[in-house]
Motif scaffolding. Structure first.
Motif, mmCIF file in Angstrom:
data_model
loop_
_atom_site.group_PDB
_atom_site.id
_atom_site.type_symbol
_atom_site.label_atom_id
_atom_site.label_comp_id
_atom_site.label_asym_id
_atom_site.label_seq_id
_atom_site.Cartn_x
_atom_site.Cartn_y
_atom_site.Cartn_z
ATOM 1 N N LEU A 123 -7.957 -7.307 -23.737
ATOM 2 C CA LEU A 123 -6.712 -7.481 -24.485
ATOM 3 C C LEU A 123 -5.526 -6.868 -23.742
ATOM 4 C CD1 LEU A 123 -8.018 -6.842 -28.112
ATOM 5 C CD2 LEU A 123 -7.407 -9.031 -27.079
ATOM 6 N N LEU A 124 -5.758 -5.751 -23.056
ATOM 7 C CA LEU A 124 -4.686 -5.170 -22.242
ATOM 8 C C LEU A 124 -4.297 -6.126 -21.122
ATOM 9 C CD1 LEU A 124 -2.888 -2.722 -21.605
ATOM 10 C CD2 LEU A 124 -4.761 -1.804 -20.212
ATOM 11 N N LEU A 125 -5.276 -6.783 -20.534
ATOM 12 C CA LEU A 125 -5.005 -7.790 -19.509
ATOM 13 C C LEU A 125 -4.150 -8.927 -20.084
ATOM 14 C CD1 LEU A 125 -5.460 -9.149 -16.743
ATOM 15 C CD2 LEU A 125 -7.646 -9.993 -17.623
ATOM 16 N N TYR A 142 7.567 -5.727 -12.865
ATOM 17 C CA TYR A 142 6.647 -4.922 -12.056
ATOM 18 C C TYR A 142 5.691 -4.129 -12.945
ATOM 19 C CZ TYR A 142 4.919 -1.681 -8.546
ATOM 20 O OH TYR A 142 4.104 -0.950 -7.724
ATOM 21 N N LEU A 143 6.195 -3.605 -14.041
ATOM 22 C CA LEU A 143 5.349 -2.858 -14.970
ATOM 23 C C LEU A 143 4.214 -3.729 -15.491
ATOM 24 C CD1 LEU A 143 4.768 -0.397 -16.820
ATOM 25 C CD2 LEU A 143 6.394 -1.381 -18.446
ATOM 26 N N PHE A 144 4.546 -4.930 -15.940
ATOM 27 C CA PHE A 144 3.514 -5.817 -16.467
ATOM 28 C C PHE A 144 2.593 -6.320 -15.357
ATOM 29 C CE2 PHE A 144 6.607 -6.506 -20.065
ATOM 30 C CZ PHE A 144 5.802 -5.925 -21.022
ATOM 31 N N TRP A 145 3.122 -6.465 -14.154
ATOM 32 C CA TRP A 145 2.288 -6.853 -13.012
ATOM 33 C C TRP A 145 1.157 -5.844 -12.808
ATOM 34 C CZ3 TRP A 145 2.612 -11.176 -9.849
ATOM 35 C CH2 TRP A 145 1.925 -11.120 -8.642
ATOM 36 N N GLU A 146 1.510 -4.569 -12.868
ATOM 37 C CA GLU A 146 0.493 -3.525 -12.705
ATOM 38 C C GLU A 146 -0.429 -3.449 -13.918
ATOM 39 O OE1 GLU A 146 -0.038 -1.797 -9.907
ATOM 40 O OE2 GLU A 146 1.507 -3.087 -9.064
ATOM 41 N N VAL A 147 0.126 -3.635 -15.114
ATOM 42 C CA VAL A 147 -0.681 -3.605 -16.337
ATOM 43 C C VAL A 147 -1.764 -4.681 -16.297
ATOM 44 C CG1 VAL A 147 -0.606 -4.089 -18.828
ATOM 45 C CG2 VAL A 147 1.054 -2.531 -17.808
ATOM 46 N N ALA A 148 -1.463 -5.832 -15.695
ATOM 47 C CA ALA A 148 -2.458 -6.901 -15.605
ATOM 48 C C ALA A 148 -3.510 -6.625 -14.536
ATOM 49 C CB ALA A 148 -1.757 -8.233 -15.324
ATOM 50 N N LEU A 149 -3.136 -5.955 -13.447
ATOM 51 C CA LEU A 149 -4.081 -5.723 -12.360
ATOM 52 C C LEU A 149 -5.082 -4.615 -12.681
ATOM 53 C CD1 LEU A 149 -1.717 -5.949 -9.244
ATOM 54 C CD2 LEU A 149 -3.302 -7.692 -10.093
ATOM 55 N N ILE A 150 -4.630 -3.574 -13.355
ATOM 56 C CA ILE A 150 -5.501 -2.413 -13.606
ATOM 57 C C ILE A 150 -6.729 -2.776 -14.440
ATOM 58 C CG2 ILE A 150 -5.601 -0.156 -14.747
ATOM 59 C CD1 ILE A 150 -2.665 0.233 -13.798
ATOM 60 N N PRO A 151 -6.593 -3.499 -15.563
ATOM 61 C CA PRO A 151 -7.800 -3.862 -16.322
ATOM 62 C C PRO A 151 -8.791 -4.690 -15.510
ATOM 63 C CG PRO A 151 -5.826 -4.281 -17.627
ATOM 64 C CD PRO A 151 -5.371 -3.959 -16.243
ATOM 65 N N MET A 152 -8.288 -5.595 -14.678
ATOM 66 C CA MET A 152 -9.203 -6.418 -13.882
ATOM 67 C C MET A 152 -9.994 -5.558 -12.900
ATOM 68 S SD MET A 152 -10.545 -9.300 -13.351
ATOM 69 C CE MET A 152 -9.524 -10.292 -14.436
ATOM 70 N N PHE A 153 -9.366 -4.549 -12.331
ATOM 71 C CA PHE A 153 -10.084 -3.646 -11.426
ATOM 72 C C PHE A 153 -11.247 -2.976 -12.153
ATOM 73 C CE2 PHE A 153 -10.646 0.800 -10.138
ATOM 74 C CZ PHE A 153 -11.114 0.630 -8.848
ATOM 75 N N PHE A 154 -11.011 -2.470 -13.356
ATOM 76 C CA PHE A 154 -12.073 -1.786 -14.097
ATOM 77 C C PHE A 154 -13.129 -2.761 -14.606
ATOM 78 C CE2 PHE A 154 -8.831 1.587 -14.389
ATOM 79 C CZ PHE A 154 -9.592 2.655 -13.939
ATOM 80 N N LEU A 173 -7.252 -2.885 -2.909
ATOM 81 C CA LEU A 173 -6.482 -2.673 -1.678
ATOM 82 C C LEU A 173 -5.520 -3.830 -1.412
ATOM 83 C CD1 LEU A 173 -9.225 -1.159 0.662
ATOM 84 C CD2 LEU A 173 -7.329 0.031 -0.450
ATOM 85 N N TYR A 174 -6.011 -5.045 -1.564
ATOM 86 C CA TYR A 174 -5.149 -6.208 -1.325
ATOM 87 C C TYR A 174 -3.963 -6.203 -2.287
ATOM 88 C CZ TYR A 174 -7.790 -8.959 2.114
ATOM 89 O OH TYR A 174 -8.376 -9.416 3.272
ATOM 90 N N THR A 175 -4.248 -6.046 -3.565
ATOM 91 C CA THR A 175 -3.170 -6.120 -4.560
ATOM 92 C C THR A 175 -2.256 -4.899 -4.495
ATOM 93 O OG1 THR A 175 -4.686 -5.193 -6.230
ATOM 94 C CG2 THR A 175 -4.482 -7.588 -6.129
ATOM 95 N N LEU A 176 -2.803 -3.738 -4.108
ATOM 96 C CA LEU A 176 -1.968 -2.536 -4.008
ATOM 97 C C LEU A 176 -0.925 -2.688 -2.905
ATOM 98 C CD1 LEU A 176 -1.357 0.437 -4.763
ATOM 99 C CD2 LEU A 176 -3.016 1.102 -3.001
ATOM 100 N N VAL A 177 -1.340 -3.153 -1.747
ATOM 101 C CA VAL A 177 -0.401 -3.321 -0.637
ATOM 102 C C VAL A 177 0.711 -4.302 -1.031
ATOM 103 C CG1 VAL A 177 -0.138 -4.190 1.715
ATOM 104 C CG2 VAL A 177 -2.077 -2.711 1.142
#
Length: 496
Positions: A123-125, A142-154, A173-177
């Protein structure tokens, strides 16, 4: 904001973002009560889809530049505003996100470990994705961009397959850069605009008026491009995707291929192209060549895969190459076809990932060498697998065909050679999808035991997608109607 005075004042877009976020918090609070978490997640996904469907019905035929607009002063000391905007492009992406998330929740129904956390991340994703498609302030984006990436990592690193940590690290690593490059570009653009105008702002509509030198524009465009190309994903920045999709849990694969991959292309449309028109014009030929290379490379790689998930991962790269080719053509019909193809790809390939998960549950394998004869063992499952496979290869009358033909027609008007080469790539798609169908549902059965056919929960996941696949193939007009005004304005370089 007088132009928006007559628009509805109820904050529908904020509701689309906050409902999944509140649902995620409730799932965390009820983490030990697994049935409650499942019910909460499903209710949240259904309610969010209800709001998105209501907005589509009310505004789906609108021709205005902005269908909805919200603007609140958020952090005035730094010129950060809470600005959300919905045009026809965002409306379709929001509707796709809400629709696919229902299937993701149902697909995750049998998750047994840390159920509350799993549904909270899903749901966070969804909340992050809604924010990406609606944000019109770069800090908010940018805030929402990171909010979407973090749940997928976990989701990948905790609930994924045997190589989950390697896949999650590669994804990170790819998405962080890419994200860091975009952040630097955002700050630099903010400073340049503020020095010119005396007003510091992150609102995209205001930043469009910034006067940039060729060097400044090229550097800033490259910063945004680093994030969006990785997320698209374009060759040669695509290698993270096959590992991530293969190792992700079933619901994570559905969200990744059906929704998260669309955010990079959407970022090009909404942010990079409008903010840097001169750099965009210089880059379009390169973008078209990269799209064609990706189309063929991924199709060739897909044909040689044995793992169904990896085949579908390369298939996604190939399809999105065609989407990007349509954007590179910079032509109205091609753009509308690209955006429609983003929607139809999300549904057809998402449905195939659902079916792969169901086949894995029943057989214990995703290898085509160990599968076969599914038609005689589970005919309903096999029939839907055939339907979505034919839709994915672009069979006339099914979903992907409408988008693909519009992309090819529009591209042919501007770049005939590109269109002819891309058409050959579509033939490759037919080759690997027919190989997939032959290896999975026909031939002799290699597993000598009865397999259960679709359950009610599985029908609820797949039947709505099957209906949409036929509808979008036979009558895509209602989904093209919201795009005309927004696409025409973007191609003309008009200011909102």
């Amino acid at each position: 904001m007088n132009a928006f005075a007559n628009l509805p004042q109820f904050p529908w877009m904020s509701l689309l973002i906050m409902m999944p976020l509140c649902g995620a918090l409730l799932c965390l609070l009820h983490g030990k009560r697994t049935n409650d978490c499942r019910g909460l997640a499903l209710a949240t996904a259904l309610a969010t889809f209800g709001v998105a469907l209501y907005l589509f019905v009310c505004h789906g035929q609108g021709s205005e530049r902005w269908l909805l607009y919200e603007d609140v002063n958020w952090i005035p000391a730094y010129g950060i505003r809470y600005v959300l905007a919905m045009d026809g492009i965002a409306l379709l992406m929001v509707l796709l996100t809400a629709f696919m998330q229902i299937s993701a929740v149902l697909l995750a129904w049998r998750v047994e470990r840390q159920v509350g956390s799993f549904f909270a991340l899903l749901l966070l994703l969804e909340s992050g994705l809604m924010g990406i498609f609606l944000a019109y302030d770069l800090v908010l984006f940018y805030l929402f961009w990171e909010v979407a990436l973090i749940p997928m990592f976990f989701l990948i690193s905790v609930w994924g397959g045997e190589q989950r940590r390697r896949a999650a690290l590669k994804f990170f690593l790819y998405t962080l850069v890419g994200s860091l490059c975009m952040l630097v570009a955002i700050i630099a653009l903010y400073q340049i605009n503020g020095a010119q105008t005396g007003t510091y702002t992150f609102v995209i509509g205001d930043l469009l008026k910034t006067h940039l030198t060729a060097a400044q524009e090229g550097g800033l465009f490259a910063g945004f491009l680093a994030a969006f190309v990785v997320q698209s994903p374009l060759v040669p920045f695509h290698t993270w995707l096959t590992d991530a999709l293969t190792e992700a849990p079933a619901a994570g694969s559905l969200d990744l291929t059906g929704l998260l991959l669309k955010t990079g292309i959407y970022g090009l449309i909404r942010v990079a192209f409008p903010l840097f028109p001169n750099a965009t014009a210089d880059f379009l030929p390169i973008l078209g060549i990269l799209a064609l290379v990706g189309l063929f490379h991924a199709a060739w790689s897909a044909y040689h895969q044995d793992d169904i998930k990896r085949l579908l991962a390369y298939s996604s790269i190939s399809h999105l190459g065609l989407v990007v080719l349509g954007l590179a053509a910079w032509q109205l019909t091609a753009w509308e076809g690209s955006i429609l193809l983003m929607v139809t790809h999300g549904i057809t390939t998402g449905a195939l990932f659902v079916l792969v998960a169901l086949i894995r549950e029943r057989t214990g394998t995703r290898s085509m060498q160990e599968l076969g004869g599914l038609w005689g063992q589970a005919p309903c499952l096999a029939a839907l697998f055939l339907l979505f496979s034919l839709a994915s290869l672009g069979l006339p009358g099914l979903a992907n065909f409408a988008g693909e033909i519009l992309v090819l027609l529009g591209t042919f008007q501007e770049h005939p050679v590109w269109a002819v080469v891309a058409l050959l790539g579509v033939v490759f798609a037919a080759a690997y999808m027919l190989r997939l169908v032959q290896g999975v549902i026909w031939g002799p059965a290699k597993i000598e035991r009865s397999l259960p056919d679709l359950t009610m929960r599985e029908w609820l996941m797949l039947l709505p997608m099957a209906i949409l696949v036929v509808w979008l193939g036979l009558y895509p007009a209602p989904f093209l109607a919201p795009l005309h005004g927004a696409v025409a304005t973007l191609l003309a370089g008009g200011l909102p």
